[in-house]
Design an enzyme around this catalytic site. Sequence first.
Site, PDB file in Angstrom:
ATOM      1  CG  ASP A  77      14.083  -1.960  35.126  1.00  0.00           C
ATOM      2  OD1 ASP A  77      13.046  -2.617  34.902  1.00  0.00           O
ATOM      3  OD2 ASP A  77      15.222  -2.440  35.009  1.00  0.00           O
ATOM      4  CD  GLU A 109      12.594  -8.005  33.816  1.00  0.00           C
ATOM      5  OE1 GLU A 109      12.745  -7.839  32.579  1.00  0.00           O
ATOM      6  OE2 GLU A 109      13.345  -7.481  34.667  1.00  0.00           O
TER       7      GLU A 109
END
Length: 301
Positions: A77, A109
């Site tokens: 991720d 993000e």
Amino acid sequence: AGSPENAVVRDRIIAELKSAGYAPEVQAALQCDTAPRNPGCTAVENIIAVHKGTGEGKAVLASAHYDSVPAGPGVSDDGAGVAVVLELARAFAARTTRNDIIFLISDGEETGLRGARAFADRHPLMGHVGVVVNFEARGASGPSMMFETGPGNARLMNLFARAVARPSASSVSYEVYKLLPNDTDFSVYRKLGLSGFNFAFSNSASLYHSVRDNLQYLDRRSLQHAGEHAFEVTGALADADLATLSASSDASFFDVFGLFTVVWPAAINVPIAVVALLGLIGLMVVHRDAFTVGATVWAVF
């Protein structure tokens, strides 16, 4: 975001894009948020490269984020997604396509989708985007599932069913996802009315956002599957007439053991459910002796 390590990764990504023949741009912005859930500001540095197509229509946006949470290195991720987008960029540099492909490797993000928001709010290329393909992870293994498309997805799902050889997709997953307090960069574009495909693998969830989200625990089969999906759907979208892919109707869908995708109009879900309920009631009437309280409770649980 903003750490010295993030800057190292940024420079490596830029070098990879340059070696593939692109002239990458860094969009630097201070993106702030006053929402109670995640207030604050992040200095983001988005990395953008463009493959020019031969047509005059809208572009395909291929996206992943390169920042991680402070707790871990972020290999799954979303380092895996970044690797997929870089490999896409390298491959498409040598291809002729109808549509432009915008490769966006966003920052921030994990602090509130702030890199994607900066791109959507401020970058002139945003007005050229017609469809989005986003790559994420909420674990370190498992199939790369297409779990989100967006409104009016009927024609997009027909394209997906034709293009993808080893699909993993479920509209039920999207319904569950909407109930969870989670977002990805795709959420930013969906709220602007764009559709597309959002992919993620989510097994080994205990590794998510942890110090063990590293190369040792990333399942290479998951990375490979994400790459296959990326090349198949991006290749199909790159040569499609994107203006014809918008629809007023939605589709429901699921894959059958990763062999093919079943797609049908979402409008018939309620009639199908009613028929199934009537069939169940019919079975209960015909075989009422079998539907004891004990047997029914056992079957439910």
